[in-house]
Design a protein around this motif. Structure first.
Motif, PDB file in Angstrom:
ATOM      1  N   UNK A 272       0.807  -1.224   0.000  1.00  0.00           N
ATOM      2  CA  UNK A 272       0.000   0.000   0.000  1.00  0.00           C
ATOM      3  C   UNK A 272       0.834   1.265   0.000  1.00  0.00           C
ATOM      4  N   UNK A 273       2.067   1.203   0.540  1.00  0.00           N
ATOM      5  CA  UNK A 273       2.915   2.389   0.567  1.00  0.00           C
ATOM      6  C   UNK A 273       3.386   2.766  -0.836  1.00  0.00           C
ATOM      7  N   UNK A 274       3.560   1.777  -1.713  1.00  0.00           N
ATOM      8  CA  UNK A 274       4.020   2.043  -3.067  1.00  0.00           C
ATOM      9  C   UNK A 274       2.875   2.312  -4.025  1.00  0.00           C
ATOM     10  N   UNK A 275       1.740   1.689  -3.811  1.00  0.00           N
ATOM     11  CA  UNK A 275       0.581   1.898  -4.682  1.00  0.00           C
ATOM     12  C   UNK A 275      -0.656   2.072  -3.816  1.00  0.00           C
ATOM     13  N   UNK A 276      -0.868   3.265  -3.262  1.00  0.00           N
ATOM     14  CA  UNK A 276      -2.050   3.484  -2.421  1.00  0.00           C
ATOM     15  C   UNK A 276      -3.288   3.691  -3.283  1.00  0.00           C
ATOM     16  N   UNK A 277      -4.430   3.646  -2.629  1.00  0.00           N
ATOM     17  CA  UNK A 277      -5.669   3.959  -3.331  1.00  0.00           C
ATOM     18  C   UNK A 277      -5.664   5.437  -3.728  1.00  0.00           C
TER      19      UNK A 277
ATOM     20  N   UNK B 217     -12.289  10.805  -2.597  1.00  0.00           N
ATOM     21  CA  UNK B 217     -13.024  12.042  -2.342  1.00  0.00           C
ATOM     22  C   UNK B 217     -14.241  12.158  -3.246  1.00  0.00           C
ATOM     23  N   UNK B 218     -14.098  11.744  -4.503  1.00  0.00           N
ATOM     24  CA  UNK B 218     -15.216  11.852  -5.439  1.00  0.00           C
ATOM     25  C   UNK B 218     -16.366  10.925  -5.062  1.00  0.00           C
ATOM     26  N   UNK B 219     -16.060   9.813  -4.402  1.00  0.00           N
ATOM     27  CA  UNK B 219     -17.105   8.878  -4.003  1.00  0.00           C
ATOM     28  C   UNK B 219     -17.524   9.045  -2.549  1.00  0.00           C
ATOM     29  N   UNK B 220     -17.037  10.095  -1.880  1.00  0.00           N
ATOM     30  CA  UNK B 220     -17.476  10.387  -0.521  1.00  0.00           C
ATOM     31  C   UNK B 220     -16.773   9.622   0.570  1.00  0.00           C
ATOM     32  N   UNK B 221     -15.613   9.024   0.294  1.00  0.00           N
ATOM     33  CA  UNK B 221     -14.862   8.280   1.311  1.00  0.00           C
ATOM     34  C   UNK B 221     -13.754   9.176   1.859  1.00  0.00           C
ATOM     35  N   UNK B 222     -14.170  10.237   2.545  1.00  0.00           N
ATOM     36  CA  UNK B 222     -13.236  11.282   2.962  1.00  0.00           C
ATOM     37  C   UNK B 222     -12.269  10.801   4.040  1.00  0.00           C
ATOM     38  N   UNK B 223     -12.711   9.917   4.913  1.00  0.00           N
ATOM     39  CA  UNK B 223     -11.840   9.459   6.000  1.00  0.00           C
ATOM     40  C   UNK B 223     -10.631   8.712   5.442  1.00  0.00           C
ATOM     41  N   UNK B 224     -10.860   7.815   4.494  1.00  0.00           N
ATOM     42  CA  UNK B 224      -9.743   7.084   3.882  1.00  0.00           C
ATOM     43  C   UNK B 224      -8.843   8.022   3.099  1.00  0.00           C
ATOM     44  N   UNK B 225      -9.455   8.988   2.412  1.00  0.00           N
ATOM     45  CA  UNK B 225      -8.659   9.943   1.644  1.00  0.00           C
ATOM     46  C   UNK B 225      -7.781  10.785   2.561  1.00  0.00           C
ATOM     47  N   UNK B 226      -8.318  11.170   3.719  1.00  0.00           N
ATOM     48  CA  UNK B 226      -7.545  12.001   4.648  1.00  0.00           C
ATOM     49  C   UNK B 226      -6.313  11.258   5.160  1.00  0.00           C
ATOM     50  N   UNK B 227      -6.453   9.965   5.456  1.00  0.00           N
ATOM     51  CA  UNK B 227      -5.303   9.193   5.931  1.00  0.00           C
ATOM     52  C   UNK B 227      -4.199   9.150   4.885  1.00  0.00           C
ATOM     53  N   UNK B 228      -4.583   8.941   3.623  1.00  0.00           N
ATOM     54  CA  UNK B 228      -3.568   8.857   2.563  1.00  0.00           C
ATOM     55  C   UNK B 228      -2.926  10.219   2.334  1.00  0.00           C
TER      56      UNK B 228
END
Length: 458
Positions: free
Chosen positions: A165-170, A176-187
C-alpha cells in the motif's frame, strides 16, 4: 506441442482473436471494477490472477484449454494496465485549481496538468520497449513454455513490488469523489508527512483545507458509487465519450489496411511486428512534442485527417501510384493511426469524470481492440471482404473529422470529478490558445434555458 494443420488449420488465426478478445473483456469488466471497488484492489487482484493464469498456461494439456487460459490471462493483464493508467491520471486531479494545500499536492500530484502528457507518453515508451524486447526473449528461451513461465514469474515479482500500500495506495481523488473522505484524509496525511511537512503546522490556507476534510470525515457518509450508464443522463459528457470511442475504433481498425498495402503478399512475422512497434514509438514522441503545444483536439483532428487522406489515396490509386508513394502513404497512415489511438485514450481519461473514469476509459480502449479484431476475423475466412473493410474504415475516418470538432479542449484543465463537472466541458474555438470554454452550450436543451444562461453570464 499440438498440430494445427489440415482440418485444424482454421484455429491458427483464432490466436490473435482470443488475445484481443481477452484484452477487450478485461478493459470493459475490470474498468467497471475500478469505479466500484477502487483502483488498487483491481490492480492487485489482476496481478494475482495474471500470475496464476500465466503459470496455468505452462501446464495446459490441450490447445482449447490453452486458448481459454490465455484469454483470461490477457483479461487480467488488461485490468492491471487499466487500473495503473487510471490511478496515474487520477492522482493529478486531486484538488486541482483550488490553490490550496500545497503540501498535500506536492507529494501526490505525479500527473498534474502540465505533466499528464509526459507521464502517459513515458509509460507508452516503456510499453514499446517491452514489445521490442519480447522477440529477443523468445529467441533466447526457444521453448514457449519456458517463456510463459518467465512471464508469470515477472508478473509475480510486480505483485510483490506494487502490492504494498505504501508504493501503490488507493487514489485519494477517487475516494473524495465517491465520498470516502476518512480514507482519503489518511492517505493525504501520509503523503504530507512523507514530504517532510507537518499537517498540523501549516499555513492558514492549508489549514482551511485540513478543516474542510475533517468536517467531511465527521459526517462519514456511505460511499457514493456511480455506473458508466449514468452518463446517458448527461447532455454533453456521453457524446464526448462516444466520439472518442469512435476515434479509437477507427485508429485500431484501419491499421490493417496500411499493413496490407505495405506487404501485399504473405509477410514475415518480424517485418510488420517491428515496423508497428517503431511507428508506435514515433507516434508517442510526436504526441509528446505537439499535444501540449497545440492542444489535444487539434492534434487528434490532424491525425484523423492524415489517416483519412492516406486511406482514401491508397484505396483509389494503389494500382496507379509508384511503389515509393504507396510505401510512404502506408507508413504515414500507420503513424497517424497509432497517434489517434494513443491520443484517444489520453483524451478520454481527461474528459471522463473520476467517478466513471475506469469504465469510460475501458470502453474506449475496448473499441480500439474491437477494431483491431477485424483483421484476424477476416483471415479466418481467407481474407475475404478485405476491400469492403478498407472502404468502411475510410468512410468512418472522414466522418470522424466532423465528430472531433465537437470535442472540448482538455489541455491544462483540471480533471472532472463528478458527472456534472464532465458535462461542463464544452466545445471551445479550435484556434484559441488557452483552454477556455464557450459561453453557449453546444447542445442546449431548450431555447429558454439558453437565454437564461446568457443572462447569467452577462
Amino acid at each position: 506441442m499440438w498440430s494445427l494443420e489440415c482440418e485444424d488449420g482454421w484455429t491458427g488465426p483464432l490466436g490473435p482473436v482470443e488475445h484481443l478478445l481477452g484484452w477487450l473483456l478485461g478493459c470493459v469488466l475490470l474498468g467497471l471494477g475500478c469505479d466500484r471497488f477502487g483502483r488498487r484492489p483491481v490492480f492487485v487482484a489482476s496481478l494475482v490472477l495474471a500470475t496464476g493464469l500465466g503459470a496455468g498456461e505452462v501446464l495446459a494439456a490441450s490447445f482449447p484449454t490453452l486458448m481459454a487460459l490465455r484469454q483470461l490471462h490477457r483479461g487480467a493483464l488488461a485490468g492491471a494496465s487499466l487500473a495503473l493508467y487510471v490511478a496515474r491520471e487520477c492522482r493529478g486531479c486531486l484538488l486541482e485549481g483550488r490553490g490550496q494545500a500545497t503540501y498535500v499536492c506536492s507529494g501526490l500530484e505525479l500527473c498534474d496538468p502540465p505533466h499528464r502528457l509526459a507521464f502517459s507518453m513515458g509509460a507508452s515508451l516503456f510499453s514499446v520497449a517491452g514489445t521490442l524486447l519480447l522477440p529477443g526473449l523468445a529467441l533466447l528461451a526457444q521453448d514457449w513454455r519456458f517463456l510463459q513461465g518467465l512471464s508469470a514469474l515477472v508478473t509475480g515479482t510486480l505483485l510483490l513490488f506494487w502490492g504494498s500500500p505504501a508504493l501503490f495506495p488507493e487514489s485519494p481523488c477517487w475516494l473524495l469523489a465517491t465520498g470516502q473522505s476518512a480514507r482519503a484524509r489518511k492517505i493525504l496525511w501520509h503523503f504530507a508527512e512523507a514530504s517532510g511537512v507537518n499537517p498540523e503546522d501549516s499555513s492558514e490556507e492549508e489549514s482551511s483545507l485540513a478543516t474542510e476534510l475533517d468536517v467531511l470525515c465527521a459526517g462519514s457518509p456511505q460511499p457514493r458509487h456511480h455506473w458508466v450508464l449514468e452518463l446517458r443522463h448527461t447532455r454533453v459528457a456521453w457524446r464526448n465519450g462516444l466520439i472518442l470511442g469512435f476515434s479509437s475504433l477507427i485508429g485500431g481498425g484501419i491499421r490493417t489496411s496500411f499493413l496490407r498495402s505495405l506487404t501485399p503478399g504473405e509477410p514475415t512475422f518480424y517485418w510488420p511486428y517491428f515496423l508497428v512497434a517503431g511507428l508506435e514509438a514515433a507516434a508517442t514522441i510526436f504526441l509528446l512534442l505537439t499535444a501540449d503545444l497545440w492542444g489535444r483536439r487539434p492534434v487528434l483532428l490532424l491525425g484523423t485527417l492524415v489517416l483519412g487522406l492516406a486511406s482514401l489515396l491508397l484505396l483509389a490509386g494503389t494500382q496507379y501510384l509508384p511503389s515509393w508513394t504507396v510505401l510512404s502513404l502506408s507508413v504515414l497512415g500507420l503513424l497517424a493511426s497509432q497517434a489517434v489511438s494513443a491520443l484517444s485514450s489520453l483524451f478520454s481519461a481527461e474528459v471522463f469524470p473520476t467517478v466513471t473514469r475506469g469504465a469510460g476509459l475501458g470502453l474506449v480502449l475496448g473499441a480500439g481492440l474491437l477494431g483491431q479484431a477485424a483483421s484476424p476475423l477476416a483471415d479466418v475466412h481467407g481474407r475475404q471482404g478485405f476491400f469492403l473493410q478498407h472502404v468502411v474504415f475510410s468512410a468512418f475516418a472522414i466522418l470522424a473529422l466532423l465528430c472531433v470538432l465537437l470535442l472540448p479542449e482538455s489541455r491544462g484543465r483540471a480533471l472532472p470529478q463528478s458527472l456534472q463537472d464532465a458535462d461542463r466541458l464544452r466545445r471551445s474555438p479550435l484556434l484559441r490558445g488557452g483552454p477556455l470554454q464557450d459561453h453557449l452550450p453546444l447542445l442546449p436543451a431548450s431555447q429558454p434555458q439558453a437565454r437564461t444562461q446568457l443572462a447569467q453570464e452577462g
